[in-house]
Design a protein around this motif. Structure first.
Motif, PDB file in Angstrom:
ATOM      1  N   ASP A  65       0.825  -1.204   0.000  1.00 44.94           N
ATOM      2  CA  ASP A  65       0.000   0.000   0.000  1.00 44.94           C
ATOM      3  C   ASP A  65       0.863   1.261   0.000  1.00 44.94           C
ATOM      4  OD1 ASP A  65      -2.266  -1.544  -0.001  1.00 44.94           O
ATOM      5  OD2 ASP A  65      -2.639  -1.362   2.158  1.00 44.94           O
ATOM      6  N   THR A  66       1.965   1.195   0.748  1.00 47.36           N
ATOM      7  CA  THR A  66       2.871   2.353   0.787  1.00 47.36           C
ATOM      8  C   THR A  66       3.468   2.618  -0.590  1.00 47.36           C
ATOM      9  OG1 THR A  66       3.416   1.944   3.104  1.00 47.36           O
ATOM     10  CG2 THR A  66       4.951   3.298   1.844  1.00 47.36           C
ATOM     11  N   TRP A  67       3.976   1.541  -1.255  1.00 47.34           N
ATOM     12  CA  TRP A  67       4.551   1.705  -2.587  1.00 47.34           C
ATOM     13  C   TRP A  67       3.488   2.127  -3.599  1.00 47.34           C
ATOM     14  CZ3 TRP A  67       9.341   2.573  -3.328  1.00 47.34           C
ATOM     15  CH2 TRP A  67      10.330   1.958  -2.546  1.00 47.34           C
ATOM     16  N   ARG A  70       2.932   5.821  -3.384  1.00 43.79           N
ATOM     17  CA  ARG A  70       4.059   6.525  -4.005  1.00 43.79           C
ATOM     18  C   ARG A  70       3.984   6.443  -5.525  1.00 43.79           C
ATOM     19  NH1 ARG A  70       9.113   4.301  -0.281  1.00 43.79           N
ATOM     20  NH2 ARG A  70       8.435   5.242   1.708  1.00 43.79           N
ATOM     21  N   GLY A  71       3.640   5.234  -6.030  1.00 46.21           N
ATOM     22  CA  GLY A  71       3.565   5.072  -7.477  1.00 46.21           C
ATOM     23  C   GLY A  71       2.485   5.922  -8.106  1.00 46.21           C
ATOM     24  N   VAL A  72       1.338   6.017  -7.439  1.00 46.99           N
ATOM     25  CA  VAL A  72       0.251   6.838  -7.967  1.00 46.99           C
ATOM     26  C   VAL A  72       0.621   8.311  -7.906  1.00 46.99           C
ATOM     27  CG1 VAL A  72      -2.140   7.558  -7.577  1.00 46.99           C
ATOM     28  CG2 VAL A  72      -1.532   5.135  -7.447  1.00 46.99           C
ATOM     29  N   LEU A  73       1.288   8.705  -6.830  1.00 47.11           N
ATOM     30  CA  LEU A  73       1.720  10.103  -6.735  1.00 47.11           C
ATOM     31  C   LEU A  73       2.721  10.448  -7.835  1.00 47.11           C
ATOM     32  CD1 LEU A  73       2.121  10.506  -2.855  1.00 47.11           C
ATOM     33  CD2 LEU A  73       0.342  11.502  -4.315  1.00 47.11           C
ATOM     34  N   LEU A  74       3.562   9.492  -8.194  1.00 47.07           N
ATOM     35  CA  LEU A  74       4.560   9.744  -9.224  1.00 47.07           C
ATOM     36  C   LEU A  74       3.963   9.721 -10.634  1.00 47.07           C
ATOM     37  CD1 LEU A  74       7.569   7.606  -7.906  1.00 47.07           C
ATOM     38  CD2 LEU A  74       7.465  10.106  -8.079  1.00 47.07           C
ATOM     39  N   GLY A  75       3.080   8.725 -10.880  1.00 47.63           N
ATOM     40  CA  GLY A  75       2.601   8.554 -12.255  1.00 47.63           C
ATOM     41  C   GLY A  75       1.140   8.821 -12.468  1.00 47.63           C
ATOM     42  N   GLY A  76       0.383   9.057 -11.377  1.00 52.12           N
ATOM     43  CA  GLY A  76      -1.042   9.282 -11.523  1.00 52.12           C
ATOM     44  C   GLY A  76      -1.813   7.963 -11.612  1.00 52.12           C
ATOM     45  N   GLU A  77      -3.141   8.071 -11.582  1.00 49.14           N
ATOM     46  CA  GLU A  77      -3.985   6.876 -11.613  1.00 49.14           C
ATOM     47  C   GLU A  77      -3.878   6.147 -12.955  1.00 49.14           C
ATOM     48  OE1 GLU A  77      -7.951   7.808 -10.542  1.00 49.14           O
ATOM     49  OE2 GLU A  77      -7.445   8.437  -8.502  1.00 49.14           O
ATOM     50  N   GLY A  78      -3.568   6.875 -13.982  1.00 44.57           N
ATOM     51  CA  GLY A  78      -3.395   6.239 -15.289  1.00 44.57           C
ATOM     52  C   GLY A  78      -2.239   5.257 -15.276  1.00 44.57           C
ATOM     53  N   ALA A  79      -1.169   5.591 -14.564  1.00 44.76           N
ATOM     54  CA  ALA A  79      -0.023   4.683 -14.459  1.00 44.76           C
ATOM     55  C   ALA A  79      -0.409   3.406 -13.737  1.00 44.76           C
ATOM     56  CB  ALA A  79       1.120   5.385 -13.720  1.00 44.76           C
ATOM     57  N   LEU A  80      -1.281   3.527 -12.738  1.00 40.02           N
ATOM     58  CA  LEU A  80      -1.740   2.344 -12.003  1.00 40.02           C
ATOM     59  C   LEU A  80      -2.544   1.436 -12.918  1.00 40.02           C
ATOM     60  CD1 LEU A  80      -2.191   0.716  -9.425  1.00 40.02           C
ATOM     61  CD2 LEU A  80      -4.122   2.221  -8.892  1.00 40.02           C
ATOM     62  N   ALA A  81      -3.434   1.991 -13.705  1.00 43.38           N
ATOM     63  CA  ALA A  81      -4.242   1.178 -14.622  1.00 43.38           C
ATOM     64  C   ALA A  81      -3.363   0.455 -15.631  1.00 43.38           C
ATOM     65  CB  ALA A  81      -5.255   2.067 -15.338  1.00 43.38           C
ATOM     66  N   LEU A 126       5.704   1.510  -8.391  1.00 44.39           N
ATOM     67  CA  LEU A 126       4.664   0.557  -8.747  1.00 44.39           C
ATOM     68  C   LEU A 126       5.235  -0.848  -8.944  1.00 44.39           C
ATOM     69  CD1 LEU A 126       2.404   2.623 -11.179  1.00 44.39           C
ATOM     70  CD2 LEU A 126       1.905   1.924  -8.833  1.00 44.39           C
ATOM     71  N   ALA A 127       6.454  -0.954  -9.403  1.00 42.35           N
ATOM     72  CA  ALA A 127       7.104  -2.269  -9.524  1.00 42.35           C
ATOM     73  C   ALA A 127       7.292  -2.894  -8.148  1.00 42.35           C
ATOM     74  CB  ALA A 127       8.446  -2.119 -10.243  1.00 42.35           C
ATOM     75  N   HIS A 128       7.737  -2.067  -7.178  1.00 46.74           N
ATOM     76  CA  HIS A 128       7.853  -2.563  -5.804  1.00 46.74           C
ATOM     77  C   HIS A 128       6.487  -2.956  -5.244  1.00 46.74           C
ATOM     78  CE1 HIS A 128      12.078  -1.946  -5.285  1.00 46.74           C
ATOM     79  NE2 HIS A 128      12.024  -0.617  -5.468  1.00 46.74           N
ATOM     80  N   ALA A 129       5.474  -2.167  -5.560  1.00 48.78           N
ATOM     81  CA  ALA A 129       4.125  -2.470  -5.082  1.00 48.78           C
ATOM     82  C   ALA A 129       3.642  -3.800  -5.649  1.00 48.78           C
ATOM     83  CB  ALA A 129       3.164  -1.352  -5.471  1.00 48.78           C
ATOM     84  N   GLU A 130       3.915  -4.042  -6.911  1.00 52.10           N
ATOM     85  CA  GLU A 130       3.496  -5.313  -7.523  1.00 52.10           C
ATOM     86  C   GLU A 130       4.150  -6.502  -6.831  1.00 52.10           C
ATOM     87  OE1 GLU A 130       4.290  -7.594 -11.686  1.00 52.10           O
ATOM     88  OE2 GLU A 130       3.510  -5.541 -11.852  1.00 52.10           O
ATOM     89  N   ARG A 131       5.450  -6.412  -6.587  1.00 51.28           N
ATOM     90  CA  ARG A 131       6.136  -7.515  -5.910  1.00 51.28           C
ATOM     91  C   ARG A 131       5.569  -7.726  -4.506  1.00 51.28           C
ATOM     92  NH1 ARG A 131      10.656  -5.443  -8.745  1.00 51.28           N
ATOM     93  NH2 ARG A 131      11.215  -4.072  -6.999  1.00 51.28           N
ATOM     94  N   ALA A 132       5.303  -6.633  -3.807  1.00 51.15           N
ATOM     95  CA  ALA A 132       4.766  -6.752  -2.450  1.00 51.15           C
ATOM     96  C   ALA A 132       3.361  -7.343  -2.454  1.00 51.15           C
ATOM     97  CB  ALA A 132       4.768  -5.391  -1.766  1.00 51.15           C
ATOM     98  N   TYR A 133       2.536  -6.956  -3.424  1.00 51.73           N
ATOM     99  CA  TYR A 133       1.190  -7.511  -3.500  1.00 51.73           C
ATOM    100  C   TYR A 133       1.221  -9.005  -3.850  1.00 51.73           C
ATOM    101  CZ  TYR A 133      -1.338  -3.105  -3.007  1.00 51.73           C
ATOM    102  OH  TYR A 133      -1.878  -1.939  -2.508  1.00 51.73           O
ATOM    103  N   ARG A 134       2.150  -9.396  -4.711  1.00 54.16           N
ATOM    104  CA  ARG A 134       2.288 -10.826  -5.027  1.00 54.16           C
ATOM    105  C   ARG A 134       2.655 -11.610  -3.765  1.00 54.16           C
ATOM    106  NH1 ARG A 134       3.103 -12.226 -10.642  1.00 54.16           N
ATOM    107  NH2 ARG A 134       2.947 -10.377 -11.986  1.00 54.16           N
TER     108      ARG A 134
END
Length: 206
Positions: A65-67, A70-81, A126-134
């Protein structure tokens, strides 16, 4: 036997039957106590494994959740999608049986596979977030499997404990009481028979 209108068996045949029933009840209680110990030991192992997996699950979720923020703040919600793969995670549960109790023994989790056409996470957060969610998904499946195993084993342990209690508190004491009564009756009958024989022998000798 007593209860539900039945009578205590009498005579030598009754004594033999009661002895056999008592021996069977004692063996049954011993087997059930062994089963109970095995179930409780396996339940404790499953509880500890579930607690450990739950702790990892919460840690990975917090980290992810923390990553993610950060990822959304850096790239916006479009980056998350763009970072979410179309594939889904797959979970397989291997089942086992202990003393007749079917329960999850192990679980394997395969994360979603991103096709070559799909984009990778656009930023490091977001890459860190993906690994953490996995990792969180794997821990969650392990937690669920071990928790389910512990609950199933605990339920069977409770039923087994009730059966042991019924044998030790009711059936075995009752069989012992009835056996004692039959043995006393046989001893009295044999004593009376011996007295009659001595009386008959003494009077027949005159």
């Amino acid at each position: 036997m007593s209860g539900r209108g039945s009578r205590v068996p009498v005579g030598r045949a009754g004594r033999l039957r009661l002895r056999r029933n008592l021996a069977t009840a004692l063996r049954g209680a011993d087997l059930l106590e062994r089963k109970l110990r095995l179930l409780l030991d396996r339940e404790r192992v499953a509880r500890r494994a579930a607690q450990d997996a739950g702790r990892v699950w919460r840690e990975r979720m917090s980290e992810a959740d923390t990553w993610l923020v950060r990822g959304v703040l850096l790239g916006g919600e479009g980056a998350l999608a763009e970072a979410v793969p179309a594939d889904r995670a797959r979970v397989e549960v291997r089942w086992a049986a202990l003393m007749g109790v079917r329960h999850p023994e192990a679980v394997s989790c395969t994360g979603p596979v991103r096709s070559p056409e799909e984009q990778t996470p656009p930023n490091t957060a977001l890459a860190h977030a993906e690994r953490a969610y996995r990792a969180a998904i794997r821990a969650a499946t392990e937690h669920a499997a071990q928790q389910a195993a512990a609950d199933l084993l605990a339920a069977e342990a409770a039923r087994t404990r009730q059966r042991v209690r019924a044998l030790n508190r009711h059936w075995i004491p009752r069989l012992r009481r009835e056996l004692t009564a039959v043995e006393l009756a046989l001893e009295e009958a044999e004593h009376e028979e011996a007295v009659r024989r001595r009386w008959a022998a003494s009077h027949g000798a005159r």
